[in-house]
Design a protein around this motif. Structure first.
Motif, PDB file in Angstrom:
ATOM      1  N   UNK A 149       0.817  -1.221   0.000  1.00 56.36           N
ATOM      2  CA  UNK A 149       0.000   0.000   0.000  1.00 56.36           C
ATOM      3  C   UNK A 149       0.843   1.259   0.000  1.00 56.36           C
ATOM      4  N   UNK A 150       2.037   1.223   0.597  1.00 52.69           N
ATOM      5  CA  UNK A 150       2.920   2.388   0.634  1.00 52.69           C
ATOM      6  C   UNK A 150       4.312   1.957   0.167  1.00 52.69           C
ATOM      7  N   UNK A 151       5.143   2.919  -0.131  1.00 47.19           N
ATOM      8  CA  UNK A 151       6.481   2.648  -0.624  1.00 47.19           C
ATOM      9  C   UNK A 151       7.319   1.916   0.428  1.00 47.19           C
ATOM     10  N   UNK A 152       8.098   0.942  -0.010  1.00 48.28           N
ATOM     11  CA  UNK A 152       8.978   0.213   0.902  1.00 48.28           C
ATOM     12  C   UNK A 152      10.009   1.151   1.512  1.00 48.28           C
ATOM     13  N   UNK A 153      10.425   2.157   0.754  1.00 43.74           N
ATOM     14  CA  UNK A 153      11.446   3.079   1.269  1.00 43.74           C
ATOM     15  C   UNK A 153      10.878   3.976   2.366  1.00 43.74           C
ATOM     16  N   UNK A 154       9.603   4.321   2.249  1.00 42.11           N
ATOM     17  CA  UNK A 154       8.958   5.084   3.316  1.00 42.11           C
ATOM     18  C   UNK A 154       8.821   4.209   4.560  1.00 42.11           C
ATOM     19  N   UNK A 155       8.423   2.953   4.370  1.00 39.71           N
ATOM     20  CA  UNK A 155       8.309   2.025   5.499  1.00 39.71           C
ATOM     21  C   UNK A 155       9.659   1.828   6.176  1.00 39.71           C
ATOM     22  N   UNK A 156      10.695   1.671   5.369  1.00 36.82           N
ATOM     23  CA  UNK A 156      12.034   1.460   5.910  1.00 36.82           C
ATOM     24  C   UNK A 156      12.528   2.702   6.645  1.00 36.82           C
ATOM     25  N   UNK A 157      12.273   3.873   6.081  1.00 42.85           N
ATOM     26  CA  UNK A 157      12.714   5.129   6.706  1.00 42.85           C
ATOM     27  C   UNK A 157      12.041   5.346   8.057  1.00 42.85           C
ATOM     28  N   UNK A 158      10.746   5.089   8.129  1.00 40.44           N
ATOM     29  CA  UNK A 158      10.029   5.272   9.381  1.00 40.44           C
ATOM     30  C   UNK A 158      10.465   4.262  10.439  1.00 40.44           C
ATOM     31  N   UNK A 159      10.776   3.056  10.010  1.00 37.84           N
ATOM     32  CA  UNK A 159      11.276   2.032  10.947  1.00 37.84           C
ATOM     33  C   UNK A 159      12.625   2.442  11.515  1.00 37.84           C
ATOM     34  N   UNK A 160      13.507   2.936  10.663  1.00 34.70           N
ATOM     35  CA  UNK A 160      14.822   3.393  11.123  1.00 34.70           C
ATOM     36  C   UNK A 160      14.679   4.610  12.044  1.00 34.70           C
ATOM     37  N   UNK A 161      13.733   5.499  11.735  1.00 32.74           N
ATOM     38  CA  UNK A 161      13.514   6.666  12.584  1.00 32.74           C
ATOM     39  C   UNK A 161      13.027   6.244  13.964  1.00 32.74           C
ATOM     40  N   UNK A 162      12.125   5.271  14.010  1.00 36.37           N
ATOM     41  CA  UNK A 162      11.623   4.770  15.294  1.00 36.37           C
ATOM     42  C   UNK A 162      12.749   4.110  16.084  1.00 36.37           C
ATOM     43  N   UNK A 163      13.614   3.381  15.383  1.00 32.73           N
ATOM     44  CA  UNK A 163      14.774   2.749  16.026  1.00 32.73           C
ATOM     45  C   UNK A 163      15.689   3.804  16.641  1.00 32.73           C
ATOM     46  N   UNK A 164      15.930   4.892  15.916  1.00 31.31           N
ATOM     47  CA  UNK A 164      16.793   5.964  16.404  1.00 31.31           C
ATOM     48  C   UNK A 164      16.177   6.664  17.615  1.00 31.31           C
ATOM     49  N   UNK A 165      14.862   6.891  17.577  1.00 33.08           N
ATOM     50  CA  UNK A 165      14.186   7.553  18.697  1.00 33.08           C
ATOM     51  C   UNK A 165      14.266   6.696  19.957  1.00 33.08           C
TER      52      UNK A 165
END
Length: 255
Positions: free
Chosen positions: A222-238
């Protein structure tokens, strides 16, 4: 401070051994629950459902069910692992020992992530018994599952430090993560929702996790894999930044 691999390994081994001692609860229960979902929705109802694009409905729901189990079990395992030393008072032994932040995180979070990877492998093997499926991008699937496991292991670690009762320990996994996962496209594509719900659904962060994992399986989501990956990495960093603050200030570690 030099990283003490022996300390990290000791914590990791102890936590993993605790997981093996409670294998019935930690492995068998979630696998049976996921198998029932696959059996009922995938095998029984799936034959009456139209294909989701070019993917059979029974196979379509497997990434969502895998994410449902992965998020709940990873968060619960990690939070319980750090909460129990606080509850029993053995956290003071850890705080007084020559063990740094790195060793503690590698031990607790690494063990929780390892449990999740083992559970994910068992669930995928079990799902193949009921529904035939293929993984279009196995390397990306492994990396994405690893990132999600690491992120929510850190999140569970924070939850275990925040909680001051067993009730609080179960609030977020049961009352927040599970409903959001069910509403995050586990059993359907959000693109099939009528307006404005298809747009509102994008405010659910779990949508991006389910969608990202579904892309690694079938090459479409439903959404771009790169957006999913970016948000996952951002959550990991937070989560990493929050844990660094916790250890720097000692917040709730000595409560």
């Amino acid at each position: 401070m030099i990283f003490n691999a022996r300390s990290a390994w000791s914590i990791y081994r102890r936590e993993l051994w605790r997981f093996l001692r409670t294998a019935f609860q930690s492995v068998l229960a979630p696998v049976l629950t996921t198998s029932l979902y696959i059996l009922v929705f995938g095998s029984a109802i799936g034959d009456r459902m139209p294909d989701m694009g070019s993917v059979d409905y029974g196979a379509f729901i497997i990434p969502g069910l895998l994410m449902l189990t992965l998020l709940g079990e990873t968060t619960s395992n990690s939070s319980f692992g750090i909460y129990m030393p606080r509850f029993t008072g053995t956290i003071y032994e850890l705080l007084s020992a020559p063990v740094g932040v790195g060793e503690t995180l590698v031990g607790f979070v690494g063990a929780a992530a390892t449990k999740s990877l083992i559970l994910a492998a068992i669930i995928m093997a079990t799902a193949r018994i009921f529904v035939p499926y293929e993984i279009a991008h196995p390397f990306f699937a492994f990396v994405f599952i690893l990132l999600v496991a690491a992120s929510f292991s850190l999140f569970g670690f924070i939850l275990g430090i925040w909680a001051d009762s067993f009730e609080k320990l179960g609030i977020i996994p049961m009352l927040i993560l599970t409903p959001l996962t069910f509403l995050g496209g586990t059993f359907y594509s959000i693109a099939d929702l009528p307006a404005p719900w298809s747009t509102i659904a994008l405010a659910n962060p779990i949508v991006y996790l389910v969608s990202g994992l579904r892309w690694t399986f079938y090459g479409s989501a439903d959404v771009s894999i790169w957006l999913s990956l970016s948000l996952t990495l951002a959550f990991l960093a937070i989560c990493t930044a929050i844990i660094a603050y916790i250890f720097k200030t000692g917040w709730r570690l000595r409560d």
